[in-house]
Design an enzyme around this catalytic site. Structure first.
Site, PDB file in Angstrom:
ATOM      1  N   HIS A   1       4.433   2.456  -8.007  1.00 47.86           N
ATOM      2  CA  HIS A   1       3.304   1.715  -8.147  1.00 47.86           C
ATOM      3  C   HIS A   1       2.529   1.171  -9.049  1.00 47.86           C
ATOM      4  O   HIS A   1       2.391   0.660 -10.014  1.00 47.86           O
ATOM      5  CB  HIS A   1       2.153   1.539  -7.204  1.00 47.86           C
ATOM      6  N   SER A  34       9.804   6.539  -3.359  1.00 48.00           N
ATOM      7  CA  SER A  34       9.132   4.875  -2.281  1.00 48.00           C
ATOM      8  C   SER A  34       8.375   5.479  -1.284  1.00 48.00           C
ATOM      9  O   SER A  34       8.127   6.485  -1.133  1.00 48.00           O
ATOM     10  CB  SER A  34      11.132   5.306  -1.039  1.00 48.00           C
ATOM     11  N   SER A  35       7.801   4.382  -0.507  1.00 46.24           N
ATOM     12  CA  SER A  35       6.415   5.581   0.347  1.00 46.24           C
ATOM     13  C   SER A  35       6.801   5.288   1.737  1.00 46.24           C
ATOM     14  O   SER A  35       6.166   6.559   2.094  1.00 46.24           O
ATOM     15  CB  SER A  35       5.592   3.739   0.731  1.00 46.24           C
ATOM     16  N   GLY A  64       0.644  -0.856   0.154  1.00 44.71           N
ATOM     17  CA  GLY A  64       0.510  -0.408  -0.136  1.00 44.71           C
ATOM     18  C   GLY A  64       1.028   1.540   0.034  1.00 44.71           C
ATOM     19  O   GLY A  64       1.756   1.241  -0.065  1.00 44.71           O
TER      20      GLY A  64
END
Ligand code: PAF
Length: 272
Positions: A32, A180-181, A26
């Site tokens: 993504h 990046s998250s 997530g």
């Protein structure tokens, strides 16, 4: 419309047609989205999974702090015309009493594995479990997590799993920072400094002698003292062995901290 699925039973009820799979934790970003776009292009149906996998976090790591942004993730999935979003509860992935883990020896022990013991055991286990539940034909991963890709390719080859691992290029901000998250945790000042990581990887690219290229990359990183280097290494692909000259397939890998935020990046050498 993206259909949200929560259980293994719902997955089993899906039509058995060729499925592209993008496993994630997530907090989705444009990296993504690029994986999803490629899967949507290449497969009749695409399934995205969102599961923050507890077994790949160490006791002192950021599992509880890891961003959970379900509504935004669903909106991105809909925007990218993803057919299914699988967001299971932990019991669905690890039924009570679960005791089985996958280990990919050697590859799981170096680079990030040295500093995050158990991390790749958790990644390999959850991805194997997801493959078993989702039964995809192709699975898409970002090159930013190159060691993860190498570990999973080896798992798939050793166990003869009927899925093809597709590695997609790292998506970067205009200044080179890999998406990046965890980038959202950088302060404004750290965010401004963070592209030094990519500059260090580029500084090393023309050199063949590993000691020289590491020295160049280290000198670049040293210009930003706020970046606390964890490792900077050149290793062969796909076996992740130490080498002294860049010949054949190889990559440079880096990991380090801005404050509490851990960032990683890598670059595969052009000559490879
Ligand atoms: O790369 C990630 O987001 C995770 O490691 C993965 C592959 C989804 C497994 O939890």
């Amino acid at each position: 419309m993206t259909q949200v699925l929560r259980t293994a039973a719902e997955l089993r009820a899906l039509p058995r047609e060729s499925l592209g799979f993008v496993p994630t934790m997530g907090a989705l970003h444009e990296g993504h989205a690029a994986l999803l776009r490629r899967s949507v292009q290449e497969n009749p149906r695409t399934l995205l999974s969102v599961f923050v996998n507890p077994t790949q976090f160490g006791p002192a790591e950021d599992f509880s702090r890891y961003p959970r942004t379900f509504e935004a993730d669903l909106a991105l999935a809909e925007r990218e015309k993803v057919d299914y979003l699988f967001a299971p509860l932990p019991e669905e992935i690890y039924p009570p009493g679960w005791r089985t883990f996958i280990e990919v020896e050697k590859l799981q022990e170096v680079l990030c594995g040295k500093y995050r013991p158990g991390h790749f055991r958790g990644v390999a286990t959850v991805v194997h479990r997801l493959f078993q539940l989702v039964r995809p034909h192709k699975a898409y991963f970002g090159q930013k997590d190159l060691q993860q890709c190498v570990v999973l390719e080896k798992m798939v080859a050793d166990l003869g799993l009927p899925v093809s691992i597709e590695i997609c290029p790292t998506v970067r901000e205009q200044d080179g920072l890999a998406l990046s998250s965890r980038n959202r945790y950088l302060t404004a000042e750290e965010r401004e400094q963070a592209p030094v990581i990519y500059r260090a990887l580029l500084a090393a690219q023309e050199e063949k002698e590993v000691s020289l290229l590491l020295a160049r990359a280290r000198a670049m990183l040293a210009q930003v003292p706020a970046f606390e280097l964890q490792y900077l290494e050149v290793r062969s692909l796909p076996n992740l062995e130490e080498i002294s000259r860049v010949e054949g397939r190889a990559a440079i890998f880096v990991a380090g901290y801005f404050g509490k935020t851990r960032l990683i990046d890598n670059r595969i050498f052009k000559s490879a």
